[in-house]
Design a protein around this motif. Structure first.
Motif, short mmCIF file in Angstrom:
data_model
loop_
_atom_site.label_atom_id
_atom_site.label_comp_id
_atom_site.label_asym_id
_atom_site.label_seq_id
_atom_site.Cartn_x
_atom_site.Cartn_y
_atom_site.Cartn_z
N VAL A 2 0.83 -1.20 0.00
CA VAL A 2 0.00 0.00 0.00
C VAL A 2 0.86 1.25 0.00
CG1 VAL A 2 -1.70 1.31 1.31
CG2 VAL A 2 -1.94 -1.17 1.09
N ALA A 3 1.95 1.22 0.80
CA ALA A 3 2.85 2.37 0.85
C ALA A 3 3.48 2.63 -0.50
CB ALA A 3 3.93 2.12 1.91
N PRO A 8 -5.56 -2.21 -2.06
CA PRO A 8 -6.02 -3.53 -1.56
C PRO A 8 -7.23 -4.04 -2.34
CG PRO A 8 -5.70 -1.99 0.26
CD PRO A 8 -5.63 -1.18 -1.01
N ALA A 9 -7.25 -5.34 -2.55
CA ALA A 9 -8.41 -5.99 -3.16
C ALA A 9 -9.23 -6.62 -2.05
CB ALA A 9 -7.97 -7.02 -4.18
N SER A 10 -10.27 -7.38 -2.43
CA SER A 10 -11.14 -7.98 -1.44
C SER A 10 -10.39 -9.00 -0.60
CB SER A 10 -12.32 -8.67 -2.14
OG SER A 10 -13.08 -9.39 -1.22
N HIS A 11 -10.80 -9.10 0.65
CA HIS A 11 -10.22 -10.10 1.55
C HIS A 11 -11.05 -11.37 1.56
CE1 HIS A 11 -7.53 -7.00 2.95
NE2 HIS A 11 -8.56 -6.23 3.27
N VAL A 12 -12.13 -11.40 0.79
CA VAL A 12 -13.02 -12.56 0.78
C VAL A 12 -12.60 -13.52 -0.31
CG1 VAL A 12 -15.41 -13.33 0.61
CG2 VAL A 12 -14.89 -11.09 1.59
N PRO A 13 -12.27 -14.79 0.01
CA PRO A 13 -11.78 -15.72 -1.00
C PRO A 13 -12.91 -16.33 -1.82
CG PRO A 13 -11.83 -16.79 1.13
CD PRO A 13 -12.26 -15.36 1.36
#
Length: 318
Positions: A2-3, A8-13
């Motif tokens: 991120v830095a 970020p994308a989804s954290h849901v698999p």
């Protein structure tokens, strides 16, 4: 990450989150500015006093096999729901069609006679039916074409009947119909992105639009049967999800007035995202009135053709 600038994308698999809609680069010609830009929406723009919304559904399943030949029973339907000053959606027109789709020349005479006696229309699947997988794909295309034709007929009839201040919003392409593509008060809202119109930096800008922003207006090339103008509109933030989350593409008449009104049109369209169209998994790209039309149609569809969780375990009788 991120830095360094990554998002970020989804954290849901889930399989759907890496959505593979992008399969073809069709090309485009910009008609607003000379490079693709990001624009804000006119949130103060008032929407039309009367708006109609059009959508359709298709349902089908294999009901029998004649040898290896699948016999498909299908149902397609469409409806226009109209919202006037009272705020309630009411059905303006609707149509439905139920039929069997099968390669007629591959059927044994007795099976064909029984199908003809069923009372349902028989639609021939023209492809060779020697391979069941190929026959099923051909049947799926027959069902889809029937739905598209039914929606096109409903849309064209509704467009011709629109009052001077009334608009028609179609779930899908305007460019399939000369009547819809040429009307000054019709809009197409496309949720899937099988065709992509840009590459390089322009593609990045189009697919990373911030929420409640639109792209420059462009003229799609490649798939369009009738000329339209188009632009991308982001309904919800995509960060933390995937690139296509909340992203729709709008089609409208190819005219200077479309370009001039694109921010105002996008402003009132974006307000149609509320209330949220859950529990539909496509809610992030689904306008609520379109969801209402689909709900109306599903309530009228044959019960045995609606998706259900059916066990495929052997029936033992115990």
């Amino acid at each position: 990450m991120v830095a360094a600038g990554a998002v970020p994308a989804s954290h849901v698999p889930e399989d759907s989150l890496g959505r593979g809609d992008l399969t073809e680069v069709a090309g485009a010609e910009l008609v607003e500015e000379t490079e693709l830009r990001v624009y804000g929406l006119d949130g103060a723009a008032s929407g039309p006093p009367v708006v109609s919304f059009l959508d359709g559904i298709q349902r089908w399943k294999v009901t029998f096999y004649d040898g290896v030949v699948p016999i498909v029973r299908a149902y397609v339907a469409g409806a226009v729901r109209r919202r006037s000053a009272g705020g309630r959606l009411r059905t303006a027109r609707e149509s439905a069609r139920e039929f069997h789709a099968v390669s007629l020349r591959a059927l044994r005479p007795g099976v064909r006679a029984a199908l003809e006696a069923s009372g349902l229309e028989l639609v021939d699947v023209p492809e060779e039916a020697a391979q069941p997988g190929r026959a099923l794909e051909a049947a799926r295309r027959v069902v889809e074409n029937a739905r598209v034709a039914l929606e096109k007929d409903l849309g064209e009839r509704q467009a011709r009947a629109l009052a001077p201040e009334e608009w028609l919003v179609v779930d899908g392409l305007l460019s399939e119909s000369a009547v819809l593509a040429g009307h000054p008060r019709t809009l197409g809202v496309i949720k899937s992105h099988g065709a992509q119109y840009f590459e390089g930096e322009a593609l990045t800008r189009a697919l990373t639009l911030p929420a409640l922003r639109r792209s420059s207006v462009f003229r799609p090339r490649g798939r369009a049967r009738h000329e339209v103008y188009s632009w991308y509109l982001r309904l919800w933030p995509w960060e933390g999800n995937d690139l296509l989350y909340g992203l729709v593409r709008i089609e409208a008449r190819a005219h200077d007035a479309t370009v001039a009104a694109a921010s105002a049109t996008s402003g009132w369209l974006a307000r149609e995202r509320a209330p949220i169209a859950t529990p539909d998994p496509r809610w992030d790209r689904l306008l609520y009135p379109i969801h209402d039309v689909e709900t109306y149609l599903r309530a009228r569809a044959p019960r045995d053709l609606l998706p259900t969780a059916v066990s495929r375990l052997p029936k033992t009788g115990t």
